[in-house]
Design a protein around this motif. Sequence first.
Motif, PDB file in Angstrom:
ATOM      1  N   LEU A 177      29.116  -1.683 -53.370  1.00 55.10           N
ATOM      2  CA  LEU A 177      27.768  -1.172 -53.196  1.00 55.10           C
ATOM      3  C   LEU A 177      27.768   0.354 -53.257  1.00 55.10           C
ATOM      4  O   LEU A 177      28.519   1.015 -52.543  1.00 55.10           O
ATOM      5  N   LEU A 178      26.905   0.910 -54.119  1.00 51.10           N
ATOM      6  CA  LEU A 178      26.775   2.362 -54.241  1.00 51.10           C
ATOM      7  C   LEU A 178      25.611   2.887 -53.410  1.00 51.10           C
ATOM      8  O   LEU A 178      25.724   3.901 -52.737  1.00 51.10           O
ATOM      9  N   TRP A 179      24.475   2.234 -53.495  1.00 47.16           N
ATOM     10  CA  TRP A 179      23.313   2.622 -52.700  1.00 47.16           C
ATOM     11  C   TRP A 179      22.334   1.463 -52.663  1.00 47.16           C
ATOM     12  O   TRP A 179      22.442   0.520 -53.459  1.00 47.16           O
ATOM     13  N   GLU A 180      21.399   1.537 -51.726  1.00 49.85           N
ATOM     14  CA  GLU A 180      20.383   0.502 -51.597  1.00 49.85           C
ATOM     15  C   GLU A 180      19.095   1.115 -51.067  1.00 49.85           C
ATOM     16  O   GLU A 180      19.097   2.200 -50.477  1.00 49.85           O
ATOM     17  N   ALA A 181      17.994   0.435 -51.306  1.00 53.27           N
ATOM     18  CA  ALA A 181      16.687   0.875 -50.830  1.00 53.27           C
ATOM     19  C   ALA A 181      15.825  -0.364 -50.608  1.00 53.27           C
ATOM     20  O   ALA A 181      16.021  -1.400 -51.252  1.00 53.27           O
ATOM     21  N   VAL A 182      14.877  -0.246 -49.695  1.00 51.89           N
ATOM     22  CA  VAL A 182      13.918  -1.320 -49.444  1.00 51.89           C
ATOM     23  C   VAL A 182      12.536  -0.779 -49.761  1.00 51.89           C
ATOM     24  O   VAL A 182      12.068   0.174 -49.140  1.00 51.89           O
ATOM     25  N   LEU A 183      11.875  -1.382 -50.757  1.00 59.05           N
ATOM     26  CA  LEU A 183      10.577  -0.919 -51.230  1.00 59.05           C
ATOM     27  C   LEU A 183       9.473  -1.824 -50.699  1.00 59.05           C
ATOM     28  O   LEU A 183       9.719  -2.929 -50.211  1.00 59.05           O
ATOM     29  N   ASP A 184       8.242  -1.343 -50.832  1.00 63.78           N
ATOM     30  CA  ASP A 184       7.100  -2.085 -50.299  1.00 63.78           C
ATOM     31  C   ASP A 184       6.688  -3.264 -51.170  1.00 63.78           C
ATOM     32  O   ASP A 184       5.908  -4.112 -50.735  1.00 63.78           O
ATOM     33  N   ALA A 185       7.181  -3.313 -52.413  1.00 65.70           N
ATOM     34  CA  ALA A 185       6.789  -4.374 -53.339  1.00 65.70           C
ATOM     35  C   ALA A 185       7.965  -4.681 -54.262  1.00 65.70           C
ATOM     36  O   ALA A 185       8.869  -3.854 -54.423  1.00 65.70           O
ATOM     37  N   PRO A 186       7.987  -5.859 -54.869  1.00 65.88           N
ATOM     38  CA  PRO A 186       9.082  -6.220 -55.769  1.00 65.88           C
ATOM     39  C   PRO A 186       9.153  -5.283 -56.975  1.00 65.88           C
ATOM     40  O   PRO A 186       8.135  -4.824 -57.489  1.00 65.88           O
ATOM     41  N   VAL A 187      10.368  -5.019 -57.433  1.00 63.74           N
ATOM     42  CA  VAL A 187      10.585  -4.219 -58.640  1.00 63.74           C
ATOM     43  C   VAL A 187      10.434  -5.117 -59.859  1.00 63.74           C
ATOM     44  O   VAL A 187      11.016  -6.199 -59.922  1.00 63.74           O
ATOM     45  N   VAL A 188       9.642  -4.672 -60.842  1.00 65.84           N
ATOM     46  CA  VAL A 188       9.438  -5.464 -62.055  1.00 65.84           C
ATOM     47  C   VAL A 188      10.095  -4.828 -63.268  1.00 65.84           C
ATOM     48  O   VAL A 188      10.233  -5.464 -64.315  1.00 65.84           O
ATOM     49  N   ALA A 189      10.509  -3.554 -63.166  1.00 70.75           N
ATOM     50  CA  ALA A 189      11.216  -2.885 -64.256  1.00 70.75           C
ATOM     51  C   ALA A 189      12.002  -1.733 -63.658  1.00 70.75           C
ATOM     52  O   ALA A 189      11.575  -1.114 -62.669  1.00 70.75           O
ATOM     53  N   LEU A 190      13.174  -1.435 -64.268  1.00 64.64           N
ATOM     54  CA  LEU A 190      13.972  -0.326 -63.762  1.00 64.64           C
ATOM     55  C   LEU A 190      14.830   0.248 -64.880  1.00 64.64           C
ATOM     56  O   LEU A 190      15.100  -0.405 -65.884  1.00 64.64           O
ATOM     57  N   ALA A 191      15.251   1.496 -64.681  1.00 69.21           N
ATOM     58  CA  ALA A 191      16.156   2.168 -65.604  1.00 69.21           C
ATOM     59  C   ALA A 191      17.083   3.050 -64.799  1.00 69.21           C
ATOM     60  O   ALA A 191      16.683   3.665 -63.806  1.00 69.21           O
ATOM     61  N   LEU A 192      18.362   3.120 -65.228  1.00 76.15           N
ATOM     62  CA  LEU A 192      19.383   3.883 -64.522  1.00 76.15           C
ATOM     63  C   LEU A 192      19.809   5.092 -65.341  1.00 76.15           C
ATOM     64  O   LEU A 192      19.854   5.044 -66.578  1.00 76.15           O
ATOM     65  N   SER A 193      20.163   6.182 -64.647  1.00 77.26           N
ATOM     66  CA  SER A 193      20.713   7.357 -65.304  1.00 77.26           C
ATOM     67  C   SER A 193      22.137   7.062 -65.764  1.00 77.26           C
ATOM     68  O   SER A 193      22.718   6.013 -65.441  1.00 77.26           O
TER      69      SER A 193
END
Length: 246
Positions: A177-193
Amino acid sequence: MDVNWRWHTRFRGLLPLAPHAMADDGQVLVARPDELEARKYQIVRVDAGGAAREAGCVTVETVRQVCLTAEAPMLIGATDDDLYLFREGRKSRFLPDRRVTYLSVALARSGGCFAVGQTDMMFAGQTLALADASGKLLWTKEMDAPIGVVGLSPEGRVVAVGLESGFLAAYDAGRALLWEAVLDAPVVALALSAEGGRCVAATAAGVVLAIDRGDVAWRVELPAQGAPGAGWSPGVVPGRRRRRQP
């Protein structure tokens, strides 16, 4: 906002555009069903001026998505229940003996590996998996909520997963595990550096966030779809089918 088009080309029946379909010189790879031959998909290369030519073709059952990259000849054809790998002119199936449903697929820009989010046939067990270009399974990790979307850094060194609970996490190529976060709503799309430390995520609530190693750097709310107060839903993504309930 005014938009100045560099070029504009119409195609019939295009599949969803892959995240790494554009090369550094502006060329774009797209996939579309052949109009004359069933089960055949054309891979079309569109240059920086808008001129299109066929770059290849693959034959496979009806797929909802073709994952490809402008930097490598690796392709993945995704159905709900199968992943077909196309590499060096050969076609194979990923984990052909397992009965699972594939929820999300991401191919590294380098073409060297891919990540998948999958569930068992009863939608009870949720698994994140990383595999190399030959289809060899590198590792799996069980998740405690349904997987909404997976993503890969360009070289495939970092894997990100967004759960329908709003949990978002990134793992290195060794599953740490590198990092984690808890958001208010589900993620539907993402992109990484490139290094995987920053992630840009869009949620079902119509919010786009930049996350630096688990901390929200900025967020912006985008206009909702449809009626006021409506949010985004994975169900509106072309080719994506709503998840069946057990």
